[in-house]
Design a protein around this motif. Structure first.
Motif, PDB file in Angstrom:
ATOM      1  N   SER A   7       0.808  -1.225   0.000  1.00  0.00           N
ATOM      2  CA  SER A   7       0.000   0.000   0.000  1.00  0.00           C
ATOM      3  C   SER A   7       0.842   1.276   0.000  1.00  0.00           C
ATOM      4  CB  SER A   7      -0.939  -0.006   1.210  1.00  0.00           C
ATOM      5  OG  SER A   7      -0.172   0.080   2.396  1.00  0.00           O
ATOM      6  N   ILE A   8       1.955   1.286  -0.722  1.00  0.00           N
ATOM      7  CA  ILE A   8       2.763   2.509  -0.785  1.00  0.00           C
ATOM      8  C   ILE A   8       2.604   3.246  -2.111  1.00  0.00           C
ATOM      9  CG2 ILE A   8       4.485   1.667   0.842  1.00  0.00           C
ATOM     10  CD1 ILE A   8       6.319   1.248  -1.661  1.00  0.00           C
ATOM     11  N   ASN A   9       1.696   2.797  -2.942  1.00  0.00           N
ATOM     12  CA  ASN A   9       1.431   3.477  -4.206  1.00  0.00           C
ATOM     13  C   ASN A   9       0.730   4.803  -3.941  1.00  0.00           C
ATOM     14  OD1 ASN A   9       2.228   1.211  -5.987  1.00  0.00           O
ATOM     15  ND2 ASN A   9       0.522   0.207  -4.940  1.00  0.00           N
ATOM     16  N   ALA A  10       0.932   5.734  -4.843  1.00  0.00           N
ATOM     17  CA  ALA A  10       0.252   7.030  -4.751  1.00  0.00           C
ATOM     18  C   ALA A  10      -0.510   7.263  -6.048  1.00  0.00           C
ATOM     19  CB  ALA A  10       1.265   8.151  -4.534  1.00  0.00           C
ATOM     20  N   ASN A  11      -1.714   7.782  -5.923  1.00  0.00           N
ATOM     21  CA  ASN A  11      -2.407   8.143  -7.152  1.00  0.00           C
ATOM     22  C   ASN A  11      -1.844   9.475  -7.658  1.00  0.00           C
ATOM     23  OD1 ASN A  11      -3.805  10.267  -5.814  1.00  0.00           O
ATOM     24  ND2 ASN A  11      -5.340   8.810  -5.118  1.00  0.00           N
ATOM     25  N   PHE A  12      -2.183   9.834  -8.877  1.00  0.00           N
ATOM     26  CA  PHE A  12      -1.565  11.002  -9.493  1.00  0.00           C
ATOM     27  C   PHE A  12      -1.935  12.305  -8.767  1.00  0.00           C
ATOM     28  CE2 PHE A  12      -0.817  13.986 -13.102  1.00  0.00           C
ATOM     29  CZ  PHE A  12       0.553  13.780 -13.170  1.00  0.00           C
ATOM     30  N   GLU A  46       4.803   8.076 -15.352  1.00  0.00           N
ATOM     31  CA  GLU A  46       4.352   6.920 -16.130  1.00  0.00           C
ATOM     32  C   GLU A  46       3.165   6.270 -15.437  1.00  0.00           C
ATOM     33  OE1 GLU A  46       6.094   2.654 -17.619  1.00  0.00           O
ATOM     34  OE2 GLU A  46       7.495   4.267 -17.134  1.00  0.00           O
ATOM     35  N   GLU A  47       2.079   6.105 -16.176  1.00  0.00           N
ATOM     36  CA  GLU A  47       0.910   5.450 -15.609  1.00  0.00           C
ATOM     37  C   GLU A  47       1.248   3.999 -15.275  1.00  0.00           C
ATOM     38  OE1 GLU A  47      -3.831   4.840 -16.527  1.00  0.00           O
ATOM     39  OE2 GLU A  47      -2.600   6.021 -17.897  1.00  0.00           O
ATOM     40  N   GLY A  48       0.829   3.580 -14.106  1.00  0.00           N
ATOM     41  CA  GLY A  48       1.149   2.241 -13.635  1.00  0.00           C
ATOM     42  C   GLY A  48       2.400   2.216 -12.770  1.00  0.00           C
ATOM     43  N   SER A  49       2.911   3.396 -12.419  1.00  0.00           N
ATOM     44  CA  SER A  49       4.095   3.476 -11.554  1.00  0.00           C
ATOM     45  C   SER A  49       3.668   3.736 -10.118  1.00  0.00           C
ATOM     46  CB  SER A  49       5.027   4.592 -12.039  1.00  0.00           C
ATOM     47  OG  SER A  49       4.388   5.844 -11.914  1.00  0.00           O
ATOM     48  N   PHE A  55      -5.939   1.387 -10.764  1.00  0.00           N
ATOM     49  CA  PHE A  55      -6.839   0.491 -10.034  1.00  0.00           C
ATOM     50  C   PHE A  55      -6.460  -0.934 -10.369  1.00  0.00           C
ATOM     51  CE2 PHE A  55     -10.768  -1.922  -9.671  1.00  0.00           C
ATOM     52  CZ  PHE A  55     -11.166  -1.573  -8.399  1.00  0.00           C
ATOM     53  N   PRO A  56      -6.416  -1.831  -9.454  1.00  0.00           N
ATOM     54  CA  PRO A  56      -6.877  -1.859  -8.078  1.00  0.00           C
ATOM     55  C   PRO A  56      -5.745  -1.769  -7.052  1.00  0.00           C
ATOM     56  CG  PRO A  56      -6.706  -4.099  -8.842  1.00  0.00           C
ATOM     57  CD  PRO A  56      -6.219  -3.202  -9.953  1.00  0.00           C
ATOM     58  N   SER A  57      -4.697  -1.053  -7.321  1.00  0.00           N
ATOM     59  CA  SER A  57      -3.565  -1.018  -6.388  1.00  0.00           C
ATOM     60  C   SER A  57      -3.935  -0.311  -5.085  1.00  0.00           C
ATOM     61  CB  SER A  57      -2.368  -0.319  -7.031  1.00  0.00           C
ATOM     62  OG  SER A  57      -2.707   1.008  -7.307  1.00  0.00           O
ATOM     63  N   ALA A  58      -3.272  -0.724  -4.017  1.00  0.00           N
ATOM     64  CA  ALA A  58      -3.514  -0.138  -2.695  1.00  0.00           C
ATOM     65  C   ALA A  58      -2.764   1.180  -2.582  1.00  0.00           C
ATOM     66  CB  ALA A  58      -3.045  -1.101  -1.617  1.00  0.00           C
ATOM     67  N   VAL A  59      -3.391   2.190  -1.998  1.00  0.00           N
ATOM     68  CA  VAL A  59      -2.791   3.517  -1.928  1.00  0.00           C
ATOM     69  C   VAL A  59      -2.755   4.119  -0.533  1.00  0.00           C
ATOM     70  CG1 VAL A  59      -3.354   4.108  -4.305  1.00  0.00           C
ATOM     71  CG2 VAL A  59      -4.992   4.621  -2.515  1.00  0.00           C
ATOM     72  N   GLY A  62       0.601   5.464   0.365  1.00  0.00           N
ATOM     73  CA  GLY A  62       1.107   6.422  -0.615  1.00  0.00           C
ATOM     74  C   GLY A  62       0.757   7.851  -0.282  1.00  0.00           C
ATOM     75  N   ASN A  63      -0.348   8.025   0.444  1.00  0.00           N
ATOM     76  CA  ASN A  63      -0.749   9.377   0.820  1.00  0.00           C
ATOM     77  C   ASN A  63       0.204  10.000   1.828  1.00  0.00           C
ATOM     78  OD1 ASN A  63      -2.942   9.090  -0.843  1.00  0.00           O
ATOM     79  ND2 ASN A  63      -4.341   8.550   0.795  1.00  0.00           N
ATOM     80  N   VAL A  64       0.949   9.188   2.540  1.00  0.00           N
ATOM     81  CA  VAL A  64       1.864   9.705   3.545  1.00  0.00           C
ATOM     82  C   VAL A  64       3.313   9.436   3.153  1.00  0.00           C
ATOM     83  CG1 VAL A  64       2.516   9.630   5.975  1.00  0.00           C
ATOM     84  CG2 VAL A  64       0.127   9.375   5.342  1.00  0.00           C
ATOM     85  N   GLU A  65       3.702   8.188   3.160  1.00  0.00           N
ATOM     86  CA  GLU A  65       5.106   7.845   2.945  1.00  0.00           C
ATOM     87  C   GLU A  65       5.592   8.230   1.546  1.00  0.00           C
ATOM     88  OE1 GLU A  65       2.980   5.665   4.304  1.00  0.00           O
ATOM     89  OE2 GLU A  65       3.774   5.297   6.305  1.00  0.00           O
TER      90      GLU A  65
END
Length: 108
Positions: A7-12, A46-49, A55-59, A62-65
């Motif tokens: 869950s360390i992904n960030a949305n754009f 890059e989309e998918g980074s 979707f459906p990656s956990a984020v 990502g909002n913090v770290e």
């Protein structure tokens, strides 16, 4: 880096907010914050980074770290660029001053 299962992904939107935060932090005077003032800023990812996940990656993290790491990277790059620009100006000024000192008597 590609998005990950954790869950360390960030949305754009988070990536954009982190970059805008850096620019606003470096401004010498406060200014009204709206999208119009950030139109000259172009953010490419890059989309998918990790910084532009799909979707459906956990984020949740990502909002913090991840956003804090984005801020670290952007401020580091801006600091490096500013240092290079200052050094180039110093070198150019030194060369011009040396030239003027050398030829000042000849010009007069």
């Amino acid at each position: 880096a590609p998005q990950v299962r954790g869950s360390i992904n960030a949305n754009f939107a988070v990536t954009m907010s982190a970059v805008y935060y850096c620019i606003r932090t470096l401004a010498q005077e406060p200014f009204p914050f709206n999208y119009g003032c950030m139109v000259p800023v172009h953010i490419t990812a890059e989309e998918g980074s990790v910084v532009y996940c799909r979707f459906p990656s956990a984020v949740a993290g990502g909002n913090v770290e991840t956003s804090q790491r984005i801020v670290d990277v952007v401020l580091g790059i801006l600091c490096a660029v500013a240092t290079i620009l200052v050094l180039e100006r110093l070198v150019l000024r030194t060369r011009v001053d040396n030239w003027l000192d050398r030829y000042a008597d000849w010009i007069r």
